[in-house]
Scaffold this active site. Structure first.
Site, PDB file in Angstrom:
ATOM      1  N   THR A   1       0.816  -1.212   0.000  1.00 43.13           N
ATOM      2  CA  THR A   1       0.000   0.000   0.000  1.00 43.13           C
ATOM      3  C   THR A   1       0.864   1.282   0.000  1.00 43.13           C
ATOM      4  O   THR A   1       1.550   1.547  -0.984  1.00 43.13           O
ATOM      5  CB  THR A   1      -1.092  -0.064   1.112  1.00 43.13           C
ATOM      6  OG1 THR A   1      -1.888   1.085   1.113  1.00 43.13           O
ATOM      7  CG2 THR A   1      -0.548  -0.319   2.472  1.00 43.13           C
TER       8      THR A   1
ATOM      9  N   ASP B   1     -10.704  -4.571  -2.848  1.00 43.51           N
ATOM     10  CA  ASP B   1      -9.884  -3.458  -2.373  1.00 43.51           C
ATOM     11  C   ASP B   1     -10.275  -2.164  -3.086  1.00 43.51           C
ATOM     12  O   ASP B   1     -10.406  -2.144  -4.319  1.00 43.51           O
ATOM     13  CB  ASP B   1      -8.411  -3.774  -2.635  1.00 43.51           C
ATOM     14  CG  ASP B   1      -7.453  -2.766  -2.036  1.00 43.51           C
ATOM     15  OD1 ASP B   1      -7.910  -1.801  -1.394  1.00 43.51           O
ATOM     16  OD2 ASP B   1      -6.235  -2.948  -2.210  1.00 43.51           O
TER      17      ASP B   1
ATOM     18  N   HIS C   1      -8.089  -5.754   1.063  1.00 42.99           N
ATOM     19  CA  HIS C   1      -6.815  -5.044   1.063  1.00 42.99           C
ATOM     20  C   HIS C   1      -5.828  -5.706   2.035  1.00 42.99           C
ATOM     21  O   HIS C   1      -6.149  -5.941   3.190  1.00 42.99           O
ATOM     22  CB  HIS C   1      -7.086  -3.592   1.488  1.00 42.99           C
ATOM     23  CG  HIS C   1      -5.905  -2.699   1.508  1.00 42.99           C
ATOM     24  ND1 HIS C   1      -5.287  -2.259   0.373  1.00 42.99           N
ATOM     25  CD2 HIS C   1      -5.225  -2.136   2.542  1.00 42.99           C
ATOM     26  CE1 HIS C   1      -4.286  -1.464   0.691  1.00 42.99           C
ATOM     27  NE2 HIS C   1      -4.223  -1.381   2.002  1.00 42.99           N
TER      28      HIS C   1
END
Length: 322
Positions: free
Chosen positions: A166, A266, A298
């Site tokens: 991320t 996600d 996610h």
């Protein structure tokens, strides 16, 4: 009875900043110490200091050696996720996850503890990531004041990788651009590949199948405005929008291969696909691969490493880090 502290600003549900300067974080796993040898994976970990000013440290992972004290291993410099304001290289979740990666891929991992917003607004995390990368590669010629013996003895700088999840994947992308833009690493070290898991990118306009409705109030935009309130261009700053008008060409990415993961459930899925397609069209001469994991959330592989899909993801990462 003490009066409640006054709130200066907040980013629900992640954190709150009080007027006395203290920060209260509501999410993120607890920090845990390193382990001389993890009982499940055999991986050894230690914490090291990279820099005092600014304060940058790391957790280093050494997999169990195959009866060879001189065994050389690929190196992965890893940047943790957490929206630039949460989590840690020293967290339980990342210790568990990177123990698995180090063991399954048989790689030496340097997980960077960079400074977090809001105490240290962006671009601090990017600069810390770059400084950490330079410090690690300085071990390639053995000329580093606070040297880490594991890197000198077991690091193979011909197999040198960067990666993250991320926001950490965003930092890895940025460092690859800096290398490709002409800012070389110590000892002429080249990045062999970049691992980008659920990369955090955004822009003022929705892309692909992102919903137009509510785009202006997206959680990513709220996070970005909080962690980098003075960002030139706002949500179209090149650090968060790699296709912004001022952004360096993706054709300059300084590595020969990139592996990108996206997850079906996600919010960042379309951005990962968008980035993948943009890299392919950029004129970049490397190989880029997109792995789309259907039906998952996610960073599922960090939260639920025991599932079959998490194990498949780790196996794919291991085959990339060779």
């Amino acid at each position: 009875m003490a009066s409640p502290k006054e709130i200066a600003r907040e980013l629900p549900p992640l954190l709150r900043v009080y007027k006395d300067g203290t920060v209260e974080r509501f999410l993120g796993s607890s920090k845990v110490p390193p382990c001389p040898q993890d009982p499940e994976t055999g991986v050894s970990t230690k914490d090291i200091e990279i820099s005092q000013n600014p304060s940058i440290s790391a957790r280093v992972y050494l997999p169990k050696l195959n009866n060879s004290e001189t065994q050389k291993l690929p190196i992965l410099v890893y940047f943790h996720g957490g929206a630039f304001c949460l989590e840690s290289a020293f967290s339980f979740l990342h210790l568990r996850y990177l123990n698995i990666i180090a063991s399954q891929a048989n790689v030496l991992v340097v997980s960077v503890e960079y400074r977090l917003a809001p105490e240290h607004p962006l671009p601090a995390a990017y600069e810390d990531g770059w400084d950490a990368l330079k410090w690690v590669t300085s071990h390639s010629n053995g000329n580093v004041p606070n040297a880490e013996p594991w890197l000198i003895k077991h690091g193979d700088f011909n197999r040198f990788y960067i990666g993250g999840d991320t926001s950490g994947a965003n930092i890895a992308h940025y460092t690859a651009l800096r290398v490709g833009g002409g800012e070389g690493l110590h000892g002429g070290v080249k990045i062999a590949g970049a691992l980008l898991a659920f990369p955090l990118f955004w822009s003022s306009k929705p892309v692909l199948e992102e919903s137009v409705e509510g785009h202006e109030k997206s959680s990513v935009k709220k996070v970005w405005n909080f962690v980098y309130p003075d960002a030139p261009g706002g949500i179209d700053n090149p650090l968060i929008n790699p296709l912004a008008s001022e952004a360096p060409s993706l054709g300059n990415l300084g590595c020969p291969k990139i592996l990108i993961f996206v997850a079906g459930k996600d919010e960042l899925r379309e951005r990962g696909i968008w980035y993948y397609e943009a890299v392919k069209k950029s004129g970049w001469q490397g190989d880029v691969e997109l792995v789309h994991v259907e039906g998952e959330e996610h960073c599922f592989q960090i939260y639920h490493p025991e599932t079959d899909k998490s194990k498949d993801m780790v196996a794919r990462i291991a085959s990339f880090l060779v």
